[in-house]
Design a protein around this motif. Structure first.
Motif, mmCIF file in Angstrom:
data_model
loop_
_atom_site.group_PDB
_atom_site.id
_atom_site.type_symbol
_atom_site.label_atom_id
_atom_site.label_comp_id
_atom_site.label_asym_id
_atom_site.label_seq_id
_atom_site.Cartn_x
_atom_site.Cartn_y
_atom_site.Cartn_z
ATOM 1 N N MET A 17 0.826 -1.212 0.000
ATOM 2 C CA MET A 17 0.000 0.000 0.000
ATOM 3 C C MET A 17 0.863 1.266 0.000
ATOM 4 N N LYS A 18 1.997 1.231 0.688
ATOM 5 C CA LYS A 18 2.909 2.386 0.656
ATOM 6 C C LYS A 18 3.426 2.616 -0.758
ATOM 7 N N ARG A 19 3.792 1.549 -1.430
ATOM 8 C CA ARG A 19 4.261 1.659 -2.814
ATOM 9 C C ARG A 19 3.140 2.160 -3.727
ATOM 10 N N GLU A 20 1.947 1.665 -3.476
ATOM 11 C CA GLU A 20 0.803 2.086 -4.281
ATOM 12 C C GLU A 20 0.521 3.578 -4.085
ATOM 13 N N LEU A 21 0.596 4.042 -2.845
ATOM 14 C CA LEU A 21 0.404 5.464 -2.558
ATOM 15 C C LEU A 21 1.454 6.317 -3.263
ATOM 16 N N THR A 94 -1.754 -1.988 15.623
ATOM 17 C CA THR A 94 -1.224 -0.731 15.087
ATOM 18 C C THR A 94 -1.160 -0.763 13.563
ATOM 19 N N ASN A 95 -0.790 -1.903 13.004
ATOM 20 C CA ASN A 95 -0.736 -2.033 11.541
ATOM 21 C C ASN A 95 -2.094 -1.764 10.909
ATOM 22 N N SER A 96 -3.142 -2.158 11.583
ATOM 23 C CA SER A 96 -4.487 -1.946 11.049
ATOM 24 C C SER A 96 -4.781 -0.465 10.895
ATOM 25 N N TRP A 97 -4.404 0.315 11.883
ATOM 26 C CA TRP A 97 -4.632 1.758 11.811
ATOM 27 C C TRP A 97 -3.855 2.370 10.654
ATOM 28 N N GLU A 98 -2.644 1.917 10.503
ATOM 29 C CA GLU A 98 -1.807 2.406 9.405
ATOM 30 C C GLU A 98 -2.418 2.049 8.050
ATOM 31 N N ILE A 99 -2.864 0.834 7.930
ATOM 32 C CA ILE A 99 -3.452 0.367 6.674
ATOM 33 C C ILE A 99 -4.743 1.130 6.360
ATOM 34 N N GLN A 105 -6.132 7.655 2.368
ATOM 35 C CA GLN A 105 -5.278 8.489 1.516
ATOM 36 C C GLN A 105 -5.446 8.105 0.046
ATOM 37 N N MET A 106 -5.577 6.815 -0.215
ATOM 38 C CA MET A 106 -5.766 6.349 -1.590
ATOM 39 C C MET A 106 -7.073 6.869 -2.175
ATOM 40 N N HIS A 107 -8.121 6.837 -1.370
ATOM 41 C CA HIS A 107 -9.412 7.356 -1.849
ATOM 42 C C HIS A 107 -9.297 8.838 -2.176
ATOM 43 N N THR A 108 -8.629 9.583 -1.308
ATOM 44 C CA THR A 108 -8.453 11.014 -1.537
ATOM 45 C C THR A 108 -7.627 11.266 -2.795
ATOM 46 N N LEU A 109 -6.532 10.533 -2.951
ATOM 47 C CA LEU A 109 -5.696 10.686 -4.147
ATOM 48 C C LEU A 109 -6.456 10.319 -5.413
ATOM 49 N N LEU A 110 -7.253 9.297 -5.342
ATOM 50 C CA LEU A 110 -8.034 8.881 -6.506
ATOM 51 C C LEU A 110 -9.016 9.984 -6.905
#
Length: 153
Positions: A17-21, A94-99, A105-110
């Motif tokens: 997801m970081k790479r995708e962002l 914690t990973n869940s919150w990050e994800i 962020q992806m929705h906003t960027l889209l």
């Protein structure tokens, strides 16, 4: 063993997801660059910009496939048939919150990419495509003395 695979899978999902962002941000930058080219009537680097966009789209497609794969892997680790988002991404992790944050962020960027694409299409239709300006030609003609005198008469 199951917990280790669960953590590894979440970590991998986070990495994808970081790479995708990052790729989505680069694609948005490319769309902004297109707007500048349209406004300036610049066509010199248009082809290279579109090549870069094509590459970014392919990269994004590959990352989407990776994300689908890892999501299915997470589903298989839950050992349930109808998996809820809460079971895939438990709120205490914690990973869940990050994800989830990255998903937002992806929705906003889209949305921003779609708006920029629409803006670029509108600009292309509004701004007449200018032909390259022709340089004025300067010509020097030499006349014989007789021709020069005939012009005075």
């Amino acid at each position: 063993m199951q917990t280790i695979r669960w953590t590894e899978t979440h970590d991998y999902l986070q990495l994808v997801m970081k790479r995708e962002l990052e790729t989505m941000r680069q694609l948005l930058d490319n769309l902004h660059l297109e707007e500048q080219f349209i406004l300036k009537g610049e066509k010199k680097y248009w082809f290279s910009m579109m090549e870069e966009r094509s590459y970014l789209k392919k990269q994004l497609q590959t990352l989407n496939q990776d994300k689908d794969y890892v999501t299915k892997k997470l589903e298989s680790l839950t050992e349930q048939s109808n998996v809820t988002l809460e079971s895939l991404l438990p709120t205490q992790d914690t990973n869940s919150w990050e994800i989830l944050s990255m998903r937002d962020q992806m929705h906003t960027l889209l949305e921003r990419m779609n708006l920029q694409k629409s803006r670029n299409e509108m600009l292309v239709n509004l701004i007449p495509q200018q032909a390259p300006k022709e340089k004025k030609k300067i010509g020097i003609a030499t006349l014989s003395e007789e021709e020069y005198k005939q012009g005075d008469e």
